[in-house]
Design a protein around this motif. Structure first.
Motif, mmCIF file in Angstrom:
data_model
loop_
_atom_site.group_PDB
_atom_site.id
_atom_site.type_symbol
_atom_site.label_atom_id
_atom_site.label_comp_id
_atom_site.label_asym_id
_atom_site.label_seq_id
_atom_site.Cartn_x
_atom_site.Cartn_y
_atom_site.Cartn_z
ATOM 1 N N UNK A 132 0.817 -1.202 0.000
ATOM 2 C CA UNK A 132 0.000 0.000 0.000
ATOM 3 C C UNK A 132 0.851 1.251 0.000
ATOM 4 N N UNK A 133 1.898 1.248 0.812
ATOM 5 C CA UNK A 133 2.786 2.411 0.897
ATOM 6 C C UNK A 133 3.438 2.703 -0.448
ATOM 7 N N UNK A 134 3.971 1.680 -1.093
ATOM 8 C CA UNK A 134 4.687 1.888 -2.358
ATOM 9 C C UNK A 134 3.787 2.363 -3.493
ATOM 10 N N UNK A 135 2.483 2.173 -3.349
ATOM 11 C CA UNK A 135 1.555 2.577 -4.408
ATOM 12 C C UNK A 135 0.885 3.915 -4.107
ATOM 13 N N UNK A 136 1.274 4.556 -2.993
ATOM 14 C CA UNK A 136 0.660 5.827 -2.585
ATOM 15 C C UNK A 136 1.518 7.032 -2.963
ATOM 16 N N UNK A 137 0.882 8.209 -2.962
ATOM 17 C CA UNK A 137 1.633 9.442 -3.203
ATOM 18 C C UNK A 137 2.418 9.838 -1.956
ATOM 19 N N UNK A 138 1.930 9.390 -0.766
ATOM 20 C CA UNK A 138 2.605 9.615 0.519
ATOM 21 C C UNK A 138 2.600 11.091 0.948
ATOM 22 N N UNK A 139 1.806 11.905 0.287
ATOM 23 C CA UNK A 139 1.796 13.342 0.570
ATOM 24 C C UNK A 139 0.756 13.714 1.620
ATOM 25 N N UNK A 140 1.204 14.486 2.607
ATOM 26 C CA UNK A 140 0.339 15.012 3.663
ATOM 27 C C UNK A 140 0.591 16.510 3.772
ATOM 28 N N UNK A 141 -0.475 17.292 3.846
ATOM 29 C CA UNK A 141 -0.339 18.747 3.947
ATOM 30 C C UNK A 141 -0.964 19.232 5.245
ATOM 31 N N UNK A 142 -0.223 20.064 5.959
ATOM 32 C CA UNK A 142 -0.718 20.673 7.198
ATOM 33 C C UNK A 142 -0.857 22.170 6.963
ATOM 34 N N UNK A 143 -2.067 22.683 7.096
ATOM 35 C CA UNK A 143 -2.363 24.087 6.804
ATOM 36 C C UNK A 143 -2.890 24.782 8.048
ATOM 37 N N UNK A 144 -2.339 25.980 8.353
ATOM 38 C CA UNK A 144 -2.863 26.718 9.498
ATOM 39 C C UNK A 144 -4.089 27.526 9.073
ATOM 40 N N UNK A 145 -4.761 28.169 10.028
ATOM 41 C CA UNK A 145 -6.031 28.834 9.729
ATOM 42 C C UNK A 145 -5.874 30.072 8.847
ATOM 43 N N UNK A 146 -4.633 30.488 8.616
ATOM 44 C CA UNK A 146 -4.397 31.643 7.744
ATOM 45 C C UNK A 146 -4.042 31.211 6.324
ATOM 46 N N UNK A 147 -4.086 29.906 6.084
ATOM 47 C CA UNK A 147 -3.838 29.392 4.747
ATOM 48 C C UNK A 147 -2.391 29.048 4.449
ATOM 49 N N UNK A 148 -1.515 29.167 5.435
ATOM 50 C CA UNK A 148 -0.106 28.822 5.235
ATOM 51 C C UNK A 148 0.066 27.319 5.389
#
Length: 286
Positions: A132-148
């Motif tokens: 499963x890991x090898x077939x994933x994009x593995x991308x995670x995004x953390x965004x604060x309340x100001x859009x950063x």
């Protein structure tokens, strides 16, 4: 006499002309700023009326409804592989005795830690196997309340117990957060490596920043499924070469259940040592 009065008036006008112009210009600038500010925050008015609250200035509009329902909302996690967008509240950050309420989304700490309800995400289905890991994009995004936003990539996944009785009185600090000393980080790296279900070609570095995310799991009672992510600049390049860890370090209760010998039973019960000040002069154990 009249001529003198005329000259005096002319001199007075000349004398105060520049200050008057400056004041007028300043007033114009202030009015312009007020107008621009009013326009730039106009999108908040419907939400303020709807929820009867005052919003943080320049909060991103995509957070307005969530913040209106719960003012503890401080960010959002986005998992590319599931298209999930999960609002994060300040109370999900792991507590430590060196922080009042864990790490903040917008700080520059080496390791951040977030706990989620298992019903909120399907990350265990994706990242609990090497296939499963090898077939994933593995991308995670953390965004604060100001859009950063900050972009992360999953680099490890493991299971951890939450009760000491399930591992000879020890709970591995899957919730570790803050700035670790270099020696403590090296020990953290070694233990994550042993516990991880698989190993991509990435090598952990003391100079990198990390995000740890844990969720409840049915793998075993009172266990957590944990993914560790590294902060990346630019586009995420998925690891497709991860190999299965053939000697995973599980908590003792797993070996008992499967009637197996625990090869790690003599391992030290490591606890993170973190800096408590910005200058990295003072430390304490979590």
């Amino acid at each position: 006499m009249k001529k003198d009065n005329k000259n005096s008036f002319a001199e007075m006008v000349k004398k105060y002309k520049l200050p008057i112009i400056c004041i007028s210009a300043l007033v114009a600038v202030l009015v312009a700023i007020a107008v621009i500010s009013s326009i730039s925050t106009a999108y908040l008015r419907p939400y303020e009326k709807k929820y009867n609250i005052k919003y943080p200035r320049h909060i991103a509009e995509e957070f307005c409804d969530a913040y209106g329902k719960n003012s503890a909302v401080c960010g959002m996690l986005t998992f590319d592989d599931t298209d999930e967008k999960i609002f994060v509240t300040s109370d999900v950050y792991q507590n430590g005795n060196h922080f009042d309420s864990g790490s903040a989304i917008d700080d520059g700490k080496q390791i951040k830690s977030i706990g989620l309800e298992s019903s909120a995400t399907e990350i265990e289905k994706l990242y609990s196997s090497v296939k499963g890991y090898n077939s994933c994009t593995q991308k995670v995004t953390l965004t604060d309340i100001y859009g950063k936003s900050k972009t992360y990539q999953v680099i490890a996944a493991y299971y951890a117990n939450v009760l000491g009785k399930d591992d000879n009185g020890y709970v591995f600090p899957y919730f570790a957060h803050g700035d670790l000393t270099e020696d403590s980080f090296n020990q953290y790296e070694d233990r994550v490596h042993c516990r991880s279900l698989y190993h991509p070609s990435y090598d952990m570095s003391y100079t990198d920043n990390y995000l740890s995310i844990n969720v409840d799991t049915e793998f075993m009672k009172d266990f957590k499924f944990v993914i560790l992510c590294v902060e990346v600049d630019g586009k995420v390049k998925p690891y497709t070469d991860a190999v299965k860890n053939k000697k995973i370090h599980y908590p003792q209760v797993w070996y008992d259940k499967h009637d197996k010998h625990n090869p790690y039973w003599l391992s030290s019960q490591w606890q993170p040592e973190v800096y408590t000040d910005k200058k990295h002069k003072t430390t304490e154990k979590m």
